[in-house]
Design an enzyme around this catalytic site. Structure first.
Site, PDB file in Angstrom:
ATOM      1  N   LYS A 224      55.692  34.231  42.507  1.00 58.97           N
ATOM      2  CA  LYS A 224      54.836  35.421  42.469  1.00 58.97           C
ATOM      3  C   LYS A 224      54.906  36.100  43.843  1.00 58.97           C
ATOM      4  O   LYS A 224      54.993  35.406  44.868  1.00 58.97           O
ATOM      5  CB  LYS A 224      53.407  34.958  42.158  1.00 58.97           C
ATOM      6  CG  LYS A 224      52.379  36.037  41.970  1.00 58.97           C
ATOM      7  CD  LYS A 224      51.013  35.404  41.658  1.00 58.97           C
ATOM      8  CE  LYS A 224      49.955  36.443  41.344  1.00 58.97           C
ATOM      9  NZ  LYS A 224      48.658  35.826  40.973  1.00 58.97           N
TER      10      LYS A 224
ATOM     11  N   SER B 245      46.932  37.866  36.652  1.00 56.14           N
ATOM     12  CA  SER B 245      47.786  38.677  37.489  1.00 56.14           C
ATOM     13  C   SER B 245      49.198  38.120  37.683  1.00 56.14           C
ATOM     14  O   SER B 245      50.088  38.856  38.099  1.00 56.14           O
ATOM     15  CB  SER B 245      47.129  38.857  38.852  1.00 56.14           C
ATOM     16  OG  SER B 245      47.024  37.613  39.526  1.00 56.14           O
TER      17      SER B 245
ATOM     18  N   SER C 105      44.417  33.701  36.594  1.00 56.46           N
ATOM     19  CA  SER C 105      45.710  34.373  36.725  1.00 56.46           C
ATOM     20  C   SER C 105      46.960  33.528  36.513  1.00 56.46           C
ATOM     21  O   SER C 105      48.058  34.083  36.448  1.00 56.46           O
ATOM     22  CB  SER C 105      45.807  35.040  38.086  1.00 56.46           C
ATOM     23  OG  SER C 105      45.152  36.273  38.041  1.00 56.46           O
TER      24      SER C 105
HETATM   25  N1  GLN Z   1      41.776  38.688  36.119  1.00 56.81           N
HETATM   26  C1  GLN Z   1      40.905  38.207  37.142  1.00 56.81           C
HETATM   27  C2  GLN Z   1      40.679  39.289  38.159  1.00 56.81           C
HETATM   28  O1  GLN Z   1      41.056  40.369  37.888  1.00 56.81           O
HETATM   29  C3  GLN Z   1      41.504  36.987  37.776  1.00 56.81           C
HETATM   30  C4  GLN Z   1      42.585  37.306  38.707  1.00 56.81           C
HETATM   31  C5  GLN Z   1      43.190  36.116  39.353  1.00 56.81           C
HETATM   32  O2  GLN Z   1      42.986  34.976  38.912  1.00 56.81           O
HETATM   33  N2  GLN Z   1      43.883  36.356  40.434  1.00 56.81           N
HETATM   34  O3  GLN Z   1      40.139  39.091  39.207  1.00 56.81           O
END
Ligand code: GLN
Length: 485
Positions: A79, A154, A178
């Site tokens: 990532k 994400s 994420s």
């Molecule tokens: N979808 C969640 C957010 O928008 C989690 C994101 C993540 O785990 N980085 O914060």
């Protein structure tokens, strides 16, 4: 079967017998990327030459040492939140679009020492804020199972790359879901370790009390192997815990007789997509057939998790993201003086979701509001953790759906941040409690989109979670299905 279709453990066996070379394998992966990337868009940066160089080194090591390191010569994607020496690292934000780090973070350094080949950097929501990868400053990633749908987020690029066989495995990060949510959306395995299990050194910070690094793989054996390679104490991360790691892959014997599986009644809610409920219920039945003992548990504060998360995560983000001021690294807007440089750099460099969160978090932390928001959220967070402690008195792992729906359509939730936030309703409380959680494929909906089963473990008991996941995997075929691309 082509080489890029295979898993770490399958390829490891062939590399060791010298039936194939890492250079051949790496070339097969890049050929797969060339053939599919236009439709999927998993990567923001490819490291073609660097990867081949690493593959050559791995081949030399295989020849000289007959090395038994499981990752030796295996192409892995990262990532774009991982700091990588000499490879552009953007966090998919315009504010870092020219940033080439001078060092590797700990997880990356460990992968390299284990002989892994770094394929490139995958797309993500800007600063890991999002659930669909649509918040990237560098374009969309599409779900390999249906290119009109999101891959989740994400870590959507990592999930899509694994599902599309554009790498053999990948790393993601998980602050509120994420790793697990995109893994569920793309039909792969994703594991968020216990907070403190894997070093966060060299991972661009979003919410430091929640962020964790973890593997995204084609099956649970690979997941265990990759976790073994990155786990462990790191003096460079003061929150990494000096608890012994375990040889996770050696526990995967399929025997879960007598393992107590907790089912939280609050997670099987109205409004959930019917096929998700059917598949998860069937998976739970399968675990019982395999000898697990089912127990009902209660996590009554689940309903507060999303609200608590969006105070804590945004507060920590507003503090972490203060460092992007156009002075030290990254984008700098031309301006007449210092203050205007700060203002214009941040105005032009951050996307709308990141700005929304910085404002929300700054507000929650501001004098006069701190007690009402941040402090209160921390107190409720402690209660959420206590719910889990109590539930784990009567079970070894907890099983839930990973997400309330399968992958949604591109654009469907971009105008409604609250709807987007709710995609993490089942994953967020695990981060708030610092627990390990894993998602693995457990079926498909009527439109052919993958469904994820979430398994939550006790603190530092990734082994129990992996063992249950692997027993289920051995008894089912879901993980063998591939998208037609
Ligand atoms: N979808 C969640 C957010 O928008 C989690 C994101 C993540 O785990 N980085 O914060």
């Amino acid at each position: 079967m082509s080489l890029h279709d295979l898993t770490i453990h399958e390829l490891g066996a062939r590399l060791k017998k010298r039936e194939i070379s890492s250079v051949e394998l790496t070339e097969a992966v890049f050929a797969r990327i060339a053939a599919t990337e236009e439709r999927v868009g998993s990567y923001v940066t490819l490291s073609h030459d660097g990867a081949l160089e690493e593959a050559r080194r791995a081949d030399a090591r295989l020849k000289a040492e007959g090395d038994s390191a499981p990752l030796l010569g295996i192409p892995i994607a990262l990532k774009d939140i991982f700091i990588t020496k000499g490879i552009r690292t953007t966090c998919c934000s315009k504010i870092l679009d020219n940033f080439v780090p001078p060092y590797d973070g700990t997880a990356v350094a460990k992968l390299k020492a284990a002989g892994a080949v770094i394929v490139g950097k995958t797309n993500m929501d800007e600063f890991a804020m999002g659930s669909s990868t649509e918040n990237s400053a560098f374009g969309l990633t599409r779900n390999p199972w249906n290119v009109l749908r999101v891959p989740g987020g994400s870590s959507g690029g990592s999930a899509a790359a694994v599902a599309a066989d554009q790498c053999i495995a990948a790393l993601g990060t998980d602050t509120g879901g994420s790793i697990r949510q995109p893994a569920a959306c793309c039909g792969v395995v994703g594991l968020k370790p216990t907070y403190g299990r894997v070093s966060r050194f060299g991972v661009i910070a979003f919410a430091s009390s929640l962020d964790q690094v973890g593997p995204m793989t084609k099956d649970t054996i690979d997941c265990a192997l990759l976790l073994e390679a990155i786990a462990g104490h790191d003096p460079a991360d003061s929150t990494s815990v000096p608890t012994a790691t375990q040889p996770y892959s050696s526990f995967l014997n399929g025997d879960i007789k007598g393992v107590k599986v907790g089912l939280p009644k609050e997670y099987f809610i109205a409004g959930m997509q019917p096929e998700v409920e059917t598949s998860v219920t069937a998976a739970v039945r399968k675990l019982a057939e395999l000898g697990a003992e089912l127990v009902e548990v209660s996590l009554p504060r689940t309903e507060y998790a999303v609200a608590v998360y969006y105070i804590i995560a945004t507060a920590e983000a507003s503090s972490n993201l203060a460092r992007y001021d156009g002075m030290k690294y990254g984008y700098r807007a031309p301006a007449k003086d210092l203050i205007e440089t700060y203002l214009k750099t941040r105005h032009e460099g951050f996307g709308p979701e990141v700005k929304r969160r910085i404002m929300l978090g700054t507000y929650a932390l501001s004098a006069g509001y701190y007690d009402a928001y941040y402090l209160k959220a921390q107190k409720v967070r402690a209660l959420i953790k206590r719910d889990f402690d109590r539930a784990f008195e009567s079970c070894d792992v907890i099983v839930t759906p990973t997400t309330p729906t399968t992958a949604f359509k591109i654009g469907e939730k971009t105008d409604d941040p609250l709807q987007m936030y709710l995609s993490d309703i089942f994953t967020i409380s695990v981060n708030l409690a610092g627990l390990p959680g894993l998602s693995l494929p457990c079926g498909f909906d009527n439109a052919g989109m993958p469904i994820g089963l979430q398994i939550i473990g006790k603190h530092f008991d990734e082994a129990a979670m992996l063992k249950v996941a692997n027993a289920y995997e051995q008894a089912t075929e879901w993980h063998k299905k591939k998208p037609k691309l």
